[in-house]
Design a protein around this motif. Structure first.
Motif, PDB file in Angstrom:
ATOM      1  N   GLN A  39      59.061  35.457  49.747  1.00  0.00           N
ATOM      2  CA  GLN A  39      57.841  34.654  49.651  1.00  0.00           C
ATOM      3  C   GLN A  39      56.745  35.302  50.487  1.00  0.00           C
ATOM      4  OE1 GLN A  39      59.127  30.839  51.090  1.00  0.00           O
ATOM      5  NE2 GLN A  39      59.767  30.177  49.052  1.00  0.00           N
ATOM      6  N   THR A  80      47.919  40.563  48.530  1.00  0.00           N
ATOM      7  CA  THR A  80      49.119  41.031  47.848  1.00  0.00           C
ATOM      8  C   THR A  80      49.884  42.002  48.739  1.00  0.00           C
ATOM      9  OG1 THR A  80      48.081  40.779  45.686  1.00  0.00           O
ATOM     10  CG2 THR A  80      49.936  42.291  45.818  1.00  0.00           C
ATOM     11  N   SER A 134      52.655  33.864  46.722  1.00  0.00           N
ATOM     12  CA  SER A 134      53.552  33.944  45.581  1.00  0.00           C
ATOM     13  C   SER A 134      54.941  34.350  46.061  1.00  0.00           C
ATOM     14  CB  SER A 134      52.993  34.979  44.597  1.00  0.00           C
ATOM     15  OG  SER A 134      53.755  35.007  43.427  1.00  0.00           O
ATOM     16  N   THR A 187      58.917  36.329  44.619  1.00  0.00           N
ATOM     17  CA  THR A 187      59.666  37.052  43.607  1.00  0.00           C
ATOM     18  C   THR A 187      61.110  37.181  44.061  1.00  0.00           C
ATOM     19  OG1 THR A 187      59.658  39.023  42.195  1.00  0.00           O
ATOM     20  CG2 THR A 187      59.253  39.377  44.538  1.00  0.00           C
TER      21      THR A 187
END
Length: 156
Positions: A53, A59, A91, A93
């Motif tokens: 996270q 980014t 975000s 992944t």
């Protein structure tokens, strides 16, 4: 005397450059799965799946990952992957990293488990890093207990 001044000016410039780097919150890691892989000889291999996270407004780009997994306070597995990617701002992944377990580690853990008389709720610590170059490598630690499906507690 001139060289002393040059060194002091260089140090001040370096400190100023470091202070201009943006502050980044550490990434948050959770182990979300462990799957068996094909091993060689007496080696056991797993794919450790972790959710990464990014709690930052920028980014994160990475070009490799390394993991060390300790179970019951003992080194158990380690692995690396040259997988690269990016995690968008605010975000997450899932990244899969193959890890290897030596036969010695398996024997040591089996002995430790027999002493504890249980297979469930084994404490683990996962150390690792997302490699992003000289100034962008992010280290992380996750800990908890492994909850194995269908495990027994040793009680009848």
């Amino acid at each position: 005397m001139r060289s002393v001044h040059a060194v002091l000016i260089s140090l001040l410039l370096c400190l100023g450059a470091c202070s201009s780097l943006p502050y980044m919150d550490p990434v948050k890691i959770n182990v979300v799965g462990i799957e068996p892989l094909q091993g060689e000889g007496m080696e056991v291999r797993f794919a450790v799946k972790i959710r990464v996270q990014n709690p930052n407004d920028t980014t994160i780009t990475y070009n490799g990952i390394a993991l060390d997994l300790d179970i019951n306070g003992q080194p158990f597995a380690s692995g690396v992957s040259d997988e690269g990617g990016s995690i968008g701002r605010f975000s997450d992944t899932v990244v899969s990293v193959p890890v290897s377990v030596s036969a010695f580690s398996v024997i040591r853990q089996t002995y430790g488990i027999s002493q504890m008389k249980r297979l469930n709720n084994m404490p683990y610590i996962l150390h690792g890093k997302l490699s992003g170059g000289v100034f962008n490598t992010m280290r992380f630690v996750d800990s908890g207990t492994l909850n194995l499906p269908g495990s027994t507690t040793g009680k009848r």
